[in-house]
Design a protein around this motif. Structure first.
Motif, PDB file in Angstrom:
ATOM      1  N   PHE A 172       0.846  -1.188   0.000  1.00 43.99           N
ATOM      2  CA  PHE A 172       0.000   0.000   0.000  1.00 43.99           C
ATOM      3  C   PHE A 172       0.881   1.237   0.000  1.00 43.99           C
ATOM      4  N   CYS A 173       0.578   2.170  -0.892  1.00 49.11           N
ATOM      5  CA  CYS A 173       1.301   3.438  -0.956  1.00 49.11           C
ATOM      6  C   CYS A 173       0.490   4.471  -0.173  1.00 49.11           C
ATOM      7  N   SER A 174       1.061   4.991   0.910  1.00 49.67           N
ATOM      8  CA  SER A 174       0.331   5.963   1.724  1.00 49.67           C
ATOM      9  C   SER A 174       0.301   7.339   1.059  1.00 49.67           C
ATOM     10  N   LYS A 175       1.119   7.558   0.057  1.00 48.05           N
ATOM     11  CA  LYS A 175       1.103   8.841  -0.661  1.00 48.05           C
ATOM     12  C   LYS A 175      -0.004   8.842  -1.716  1.00 48.05           C
ATOM     13  N   HIS A 176      -0.102   7.747  -2.484  1.00 50.08           N
ATOM     14  CA  HIS A 176      -1.153   7.627  -3.507  1.00 50.08           C
ATOM     15  C   HIS A 176      -2.474   7.142  -2.910  1.00 50.08           C
ATOM     16  N   LYS A 177      -2.393   6.566  -1.693  1.00 50.24           N
ATOM     17  CA  LYS A 177      -3.554   5.984  -1.005  1.00 50.24           C
ATOM     18  C   LYS A 177      -4.227   4.894  -1.847  1.00 50.24           C
ATOM     19  N   GLN A 178      -3.375   3.991  -2.365  1.00 47.02           N
ATOM     20  CA  GLN A 178      -3.878   2.866  -3.149  1.00 47.02           C
ATOM     21  C   GLN A 178      -2.845   1.747  -3.176  1.00 47.02           C
ATOM     22  N   PRO A 179      -3.276   0.525  -3.499  1.00 45.62           N
ATOM     23  CA  PRO A 179      -2.331  -0.590  -3.617  1.00 45.62           C
ATOM     24  C   PRO A 179      -1.411  -0.388  -4.824  1.00 45.62           C
ATOM     25  N   VAL A 180      -0.151  -0.818  -4.676  1.00 45.69           N
ATOM     26  CA  VAL A 180       0.822  -0.710  -5.767  1.00 45.69           C
ATOM     27  C   VAL A 180       1.670  -1.975  -5.819  1.00 45.69           C
ATOM     28  N   GLN A 181       2.252  -2.246  -6.984  1.00 47.95           N
ATOM     29  CA  GLN A 181       3.199  -3.348  -7.146  1.00 47.95           C
ATOM     30  C   GLN A 181       4.513  -2.960  -6.485  1.00 47.95           C
ATOM     31  N   ALA A 182       5.223  -3.935  -5.936  1.00 47.05           N
ATOM     32  CA  ALA A 182       6.492  -3.658  -5.256  1.00 47.05           C
ATOM     33  C   ALA A 182       7.543  -3.123  -6.218  1.00 47.05           C
ATOM     34  N   ASN A 183       7.505  -3.555  -7.478  1.00 48.07           N
ATOM     35  CA  ASN A 183       8.512  -3.124  -8.436  1.00 48.07           C
ATOM     36  C   ASN A 183       8.064  -1.925  -9.282  1.00 48.07           C
ATOM     37  N   TYR A 184       6.953  -1.311  -8.921  1.00 48.38           N
ATOM     38  CA  TYR A 184       6.471  -0.119  -9.611  1.00 48.38           C
ATOM     39  C   TYR A 184       7.438   1.043  -9.346  1.00 48.38           C
ATOM     40  N   ILE A 185       7.649   1.892 -10.339  1.00 46.16           N
ATOM     41  CA  ILE A 185       8.529   3.048 -10.199  1.00 46.16           C
ATOM     42  C   ILE A 185       7.673   4.307 -10.215  1.00 46.16           C
ATOM     43  N   CYS A 186       7.867   5.169  -9.221  1.00 46.86           N
ATOM     44  CA  CYS A 186       6.990   6.309  -9.009  1.00 46.86           C
ATOM     45  C   CYS A 186       7.784   7.605  -8.921  1.00 46.86           C
ATOM     46  N   GLU A 187       7.153   8.697  -9.294  1.00 46.84           N
ATOM     47  CA  GLU A 187       7.811  10.009  -9.221  1.00 46.84           C
ATOM     48  C   GLU A 187       7.778  10.590  -7.802  1.00 46.84           C
ATOM     49  N   LEU A 188       6.989  10.006  -6.910  1.00 47.63           N
ATOM     50  CA  LEU A 188       6.881  10.499  -5.533  1.00 47.63           C
ATOM     51  C   LEU A 188       7.775   9.715  -4.568  1.00 47.63           C
ATOM     52  N   TYR A 189       8.755   8.998  -5.117  1.00 45.47           N
ATOM     53  CA  TYR A 189       9.655   8.174  -4.316  1.00 45.47           C
ATOM     54  C   TYR A 189      10.347   9.002  -3.230  1.00 45.47           C
ATOM     55  N   CYS A 190      10.412   8.437  -2.034  1.00 42.83           N
ATOM     56  CA  CYS A 190      11.101   9.082  -0.912  1.00 42.83           C
ATOM     57  C   CYS A 190      11.917   8.004  -0.210  1.00 42.83           C
ATOM     58  N   LYS A 191      13.212   8.237  -0.064  1.00 39.11           N
ATOM     59  CA  LYS A 191      14.102   7.259   0.548  1.00 39.11           C
ATOM     60  C   LYS A 191      13.683   6.966   1.989  1.00 39.11           C
ATOM     61  N   ARG A 192      13.745   5.678   2.377  1.00 41.71           N
ATOM     62  CA  ARG A 192      13.435   5.299   3.759  1.00 41.71           C
ATOM     63  C   ARG A 192      14.459   5.904   4.706  1.00 41.71           C
ATOM     64  N   LYS A 193      13.963   6.280   5.864  1.00 39.00           N
ATOM     65  CA  LYS A 193      14.840   6.837   6.890  1.00 39.00           C
ATOM     66  C   LYS A 193      15.140   5.744   7.906  1.00 39.00           C
ATOM     67  N   TYR A 194      16.409   5.400   8.038  1.00 32.70           N
ATOM     68  CA  TYR A 194      16.822   4.391   9.000  1.00 32.70           C
ATOM     69  C   TYR A 194      17.433   5.088  10.203  1.00 32.70           C
ATOM     70  N   VAL A 195      16.920   4.737  11.372  1.00 34.22           N
ATOM     71  CA  VAL A 195      17.391   5.346  12.608  1.00 34.22           C
ATOM     72  C   VAL A 195      18.209   4.315  13.372  1.00 34.22           C
ATOM     73  N   LYS A 196      19.416   4.697  13.733  1.00 35.17           N
ATOM     74  CA  LYS A 196      20.259   3.808  14.516  1.00 35.17           C
ATOM     75  C   LYS A 196      19.748   3.793  15.953  1.00 35.17           C
ATOM     76  N   GLN A 197      19.442   2.601  16.436  1.00 37.40           N
ATOM     77  CA  GLN A 197      18.916   2.484  17.788  1.00 37.40           C
ATOM     78  C   GLN A 197      20.053   2.329  18.782  1.00 37.40           C
ATOM     79  N   THR A 198      19.946   3.032  19.874  1.00 43.53           N
ATOM     80  CA  THR A 198      20.927   2.905  20.944  1.00 43.53           C
ATOM     81  C   THR A 198      20.205   2.451  22.211  1.00 43.53           C
TER      82      THR A 198
END
Length: 80
Positions: free
Chosen positions: A30-56
């Motif tokens: 599910f794409c929360s930006k488009h608010k609809q189901p999407v394929q995992a390999n779909y390529i989108c113009e609204l792509y945003c890199k995941r933010k990884y937080v180092k846990q301490t």
């Protein structure tokens, strides 16, 4: 050239199915930006890199976990 597939996007949440002893990941989500189901390999113009937080963890938190593990070991040792 890096591909910006939905499966690695911040807005993508994968669908999972419960199996007998595990969860299986679908190739859809599910794409929360488009608010609809999407394929995992779909390529989108609204792509945003995941933010990884180092846990301490503090030593206090680790001490609590170690004590809990010791209690569990004692429970199993008492059963024998």
């Amino acid at each position: 050239m890096s591909t910006k597939k939905c499966q690695s996007c911040h807005f993508y949440k994968a669908y999972y199915e419960k199996a007998l002893s595990e969860f299986l990941k679908y190739r859809m989500g599910f794409c929360s930006k488009h608010k609809q189901p999407v394929q995992a390999n779909y390529i989108c113009e609204l792509y945003c890199k995941r933010k990884y937080v180092k846990q301490t963890y503090s030593t206090k938190q680790l001490d609590v976990v170690i004590n809990d593990i010791k209690k569990i070991i004692c429970l199993f040792a008492d059963d024998n």
